[in-house]
Write an enzyme that holds these catalytic residues in place. Structure first.
Site, PDB file in Angstrom:
ATOM      1  CE1 TYR A  67      -3.945  -2.073   0.214  1.00 21.65           C
ATOM      2  CE2 TYR A  67      -2.843  -3.155   2.047  1.00 21.65           C
ATOM      3  CZ  TYR A  67      -3.862  -3.107   1.112  1.00 21.65           C
ATOM      4  OH  TYR A  67      -4.798  -4.107   1.085  1.00 21.65           O
ATOM      5  CG  HIS A  87      -7.353   4.282   0.327  1.00 28.53           C
ATOM      6  ND1 HIS A  87      -8.244   5.326   0.378  1.00 28.53           N
ATOM      7  CD2 HIS A  87      -8.005   3.225   0.875  1.00 28.53           C
ATOM      8  CE1 HIS A  87      -9.372   4.921   0.933  1.00 28.53           C
ATOM      9  NE2 HIS A  87      -9.254   3.648   1.248  1.00 28.53           N
ATOM     10  CE1 TYR A 147      -4.307  -3.827   5.691  1.00 27.76           C
ATOM     11  CE2 TYR A 147      -4.811  -5.185   7.590  1.00 27.76           C
ATOM     12  CZ  TYR A 147      -4.024  -4.899   6.496  1.00 27.76           C
ATOM     13  OH  TYR A 147      -2.953  -5.685   6.213  1.00 27.76           O
ATOM     14  CG  ASN A 149     -12.665  -1.782   6.546  1.00 30.60           C
ATOM     15  OD1 ASN A 149     -11.644  -2.018   7.183  1.00 30.60           O
ATOM     16  ND2 ASN A 149     -13.310  -2.713   5.877  1.00 30.60           N
ATOM     17  CG  ASP A 209      -7.802   8.606   0.325  1.00 32.61           C
ATOM     18  OD1 ASP A 209      -8.545   8.152  -0.551  1.00 32.61           O
ATOM     19  OD2 ASP A 209      -7.693   8.086   1.461  1.00 32.61           O
ATOM     20  CG  ASN A 229     -15.017   2.416   2.966  1.00 28.84           C
ATOM     21  OD1 ASN A 229     -16.173   2.804   2.821  1.00 28.84           O
ATOM     22  ND2 ASN A 229     -14.454   1.568   2.137  1.00 28.84           N
TER      23      ASN A 229
END
Length: 190
Positions: A16, A21, A65, A67, A92, A113
């Site tokens: 990532y 994101h 993470y 969410n 973001d 999210n």
């Protein structure tokens, strides 16, 4: 001593790194580097601490993470006994062009999210800095776009906004949300 919690949203893991994101992580990494501080792996996230003119600033990159970001935010607010008015979350935003940003004192999650989960757990009354990542993707390809990596050309556009975001963090801590919004939001329009 007044304490502030500055949260950058993103996803942990090498895959990532430098993705759209993870723009929130990128802002905190830049702030930490400029402050010459390092992140430690702690409960629910990577945490770094510094002080600005006698105010304690805690930087948090949740390891939950995206969410489930609210778990980390709620935990660190409670653990450090920080008022929600001293919380700034950096995320973001596909609704803003790359390099644009918008600072707000409160508001909806805008379909994000991470912000959505934070809102579920602590409500909408916290400051957020939304960093534009653009939306130059075909219909149905939003996930691929958001999890796509920035290229060198993107970074030329984004880097000045990351630098400005570091100034926004300092201003938020030292001058408060209203003065900071007045000073910086006009710079963030693209």
């Amino acid at each position: 001593m007044e304490k502030y919690l500055i949260v950058g949203l993103g996803n942990i893991g090498d895959e990532y790194e430098n993705t759209r994101h993870n723009t929130g992580f990128m802002v905190l990494d830049a702030f930490a580097k400029a402050s010459n501080i390092h992140f430690d792996d702690k409960r629910y996230g990577f945490v770094a601490e510094t002080s600005l003119k006698g105010r304690k600033v805690i930087l948090l990159k949740p390891s939950t993470y995206m969410n489930l970001s609210g778990n980390a935010v709620r935990y660190w607010l409670n653990k450090e006994n920080i008022e929600q008015s001293r919380l700034l979350v950096i995320s973001d935003d596909v609704a803003l062009p790359l390099g644009a940003f918008r600072l707000k004192a409160s508001g909806s999650n805008g379909g994000h999210n991470g912000l959505g989960h934070i809102q579920q757990l602590i409500g909408q009354n916290y400051a957020r800095l939304r960093m534009g990542i653009g939306n130059d993707f075909p219909r149905g390809m939003q996930v691929d776009w958001v999890l796509g990596k920035y290229d060198d050309e993107d970074m030329k556009t984004l880097q000045p906004s990351i630098d400005t975001a570091c100034d926004i963090i300092k201003s938020f801590v030292l001058a408060g949300i209203d003065i900071t919004m007045n000073q910086f939001n006009k710079l963030g329009k693209k």
